[in-house]
Write an enzyme that holds these catalytic residues in place. Structure first.
Site, short mmCIF file in Angstrom:
data_model
loop_
_atom_site.label_atom_id
_atom_site.label_comp_id
_atom_site.label_asym_id
_atom_site.label_seq_id
_atom_site.Cartn_x
_atom_site.Cartn_y
_atom_site.Cartn_z
N THR A 1 1.22 -1.10 -0.01
CA THR A 1 -0.17 -0.35 0.21
C THR A 1 1.09 1.21 -0.59
O THR A 1 2.09 0.96 0.66
CB THR A 1 -1.13 -0.18 0.63
OG1 THR A 1 0.09 -0.05 2.43
CG2 THR A 1 -1.90 -1.05 1.13
N ASP B 1 1.26 1.24 14.37
CA ASP B 1 -0.49 1.17 14.48
C ASP B 1 -1.00 1.74 13.18
O ASP B 1 -2.77 1.41 13.60
CB ASP B 1 -0.20 2.23 15.64
CG ASP B 1 0.51 1.18 16.58
OD1 ASP B 1 0.26 0.04 16.74
OD2 ASP B 1 1.57 1.81 17.43
N THR C 1 -0.84 1.43 9.99
CA THR C 1 -1.18 0.25 9.34
C THR C 1 -2.46 0.16 9.83
O THR C 1 -3.71 -0.54 8.55
CB THR C 1 0.25 0.11 8.40
OG1 THR C 1 0.56 0.94 7.60
CG2 THR C 1 -0.48 -1.02 7.66
N HIS D 1 -4.75 0.21 12.05
CA HIS D 1 -5.66 1.25 12.31
C HIS D 1 -6.18 0.88 10.70
O HIS D 1 -7.46 0.61 10.89
CB HIS D 1 -5.69 2.50 13.08
CG HIS D 1 -6.92 3.50 12.73
ND1 HIS D 1 -7.42 3.43 14.05
CD2 HIS D 1 -7.41 4.69 11.66
CE1 HIS D 1 -8.64 4.46 13.39
NE2 HIS D 1 -8.37 5.03 12.25
N THR E 1 7.04 2.41 14.08
CA THR E 1 7.89 2.77 15.21
C THR E 1 7.94 1.94 16.45
O THR E 1 8.25 1.54 17.30
CB THR E 1 8.41 4.63 15.24
OG1 THR E 1 8.16 4.48 14.30
CG2 THR E 1 8.40 5.21 16.20
N ASP F 1 -12.45 -7.55 27.83
CA ASP F 1 -13.25 -6.79 28.76
C ASP F 1 -14.68 -5.81 28.65
O ASP F 1 -15.37 -5.73 29.87
CB ASP F 1 -12.76 -6.06 30.63
CG ASP F 1 -12.32 -4.16 29.78
OD1 ASP F 1 -12.83 -4.57 28.47
OD2 ASP F 1 -11.67 -4.21 30.91
N GLU G 1 -3.31 8.39 14.50
CA GLU G 1 -3.70 9.34 13.16
C GLU G 1 -4.80 10.33 13.30
O GLU G 1 -5.55 9.78 14.18
CB GLU G 1 -4.41 7.71 12.66
CG GLU G 1 -3.60 6.73 12.03
CD GLU G 1 -2.37 7.13 10.79
OE1 GLU G 1 -2.96 7.54 9.61
OE2 GLU G 1 -1.24 6.98 11.38
#
Length: 298
Positions: free
Chosen positions: A42, A68, A70, A72, A94, A216, A274
């Site tokens: 992508t 994170d 990508t 998301h 990262t 939870d 993001e």
């Protein structure tokens, strides 16, 4: 574990901070266990989400190689599928905080080997308005920190750049007015940060949330009313055996299944790293619809 058909999505910058070729590493490990392995790179924002939404149900498992952001993006394409595939996260960013919440090794080679052990769990996802988040939704200091990260510094120093940005931002944090309704209970006040979490890590640091926080059916709500290094120390070093009870009066913490958040003026929100959403927001939990492969430490 073997798979009939798998999709490997990899972001063009995956592994850049560590100067490795993660695609070659993980494909070499996964390919012998997959009858048909489709690999797609992508390049543009939204590409991973469209790919997962349009083709996700064609695969037994979707492996996401990236950070994170990508994850998301891709999870937002998978979350509303009627028959979603298994999801495997291969850390290529990262901090890789959500992968850490799933006990997945930050070493991409080890993570790929863990994916083939077949350990899996159905977990909660957070929802903010019409979007899904895996790790967190936050406003104030958290979004200011993300905005202040220097991209060149991020590429050169990796996760250290987040701590540098935090230290630079924390001394200039401005309080804001908020109104919050949590499971029907209304509250209001001033804060420098509101952090609403599904995952258990932030900037590679474990947060003091219960080990079962991904299952939870609750979101962990952290309100920071004032700021300073002692506050960060309590949040990032406390490891609770039971439910966390903050000792510092400037920290409010509770759990909730649904929230309505308003601010005096619209504020930019950080969602899994993001920056594209703004307040107001309605937040809730979507329980158990997606199943993730986990690491040895989960």
């Amino acid at each position: 574990m073997e798979f009939n058909k798998a999709l490997l999505i990899h972001h063009q910058h995956a592994g850049k901070a560590n100067r490795v070729d993660p695609v070659g590493i993980v494909s070499g490990i996964l390919a012998p266990a997959v009858r048909e392995l489709v690999m797609v790179r992508t390049d543009e924002p939204g590409e991973g989400e469209r790919l997962c939404r349009e083709r996700g149900e064609q695969f037994d498992v979707v492996f996401i190689l990236g950070g994170d952001g990508t994850v998301h993006e891709c999870v937002n394409g998978l979350a509303d599928l009627k028959q979603p595939p298994l999801v495997g996260i291969l850390p290529g960013g990262t901090c890789n905080d959500f992968a850490r919440s799933l006990g997945i090794s930050p070493d991409v080679e080890t993570a790929a080997q863990e994916m083939l052990k077949g350990q899996q769990v159905s977990i909660d996802l957070g929802r903010a308005n019409d979007r899904v988040f895996t790790n967190f939704y936050g406003i104030g200091l958290i979004s200011d920190t993300s905005q202040n990260i220097n991209d060149q510094l991020k590429g050169a120093l990796g996760k250290i750049s987040y701590f540098i940005s935090t230290l630079q931002t924390i001394s200039h944090a401005e309080p804001f007015r908020y109104q919050l309704e949590a499971d029907g209970e209304k509250m209001q006040g001033e804060a420098v940060m509101i952090y609403i979490a599904n995952g258990r890590f932030l900037g590679t640091n474990a947060l003091p949330f219960a080990p079962n926080s991904l299952q939870d059916r609750k979101l962990d709500v952290l309100i920071i009313h004032d700021t300073g290094i002692p506050l960060l120390r309590e949040i990032l070093t406390h490891k609770p055996e039971g439910e966390w009870q903050p000792q510092h009066e400037s920290i409010s913490y509770f759990k909730a299944a649904s929230l309505k958040l308003e601010t005096a003026t619209p504020m930019l929100a950080d969602t899994d790293g993001e920056l594209y959403m703004k307040t107001p927001a309605e937040l809730s939990v979507s329980a158990g619809h997606l199943t993730f492969l986990t690491g040895d430490e989960y």
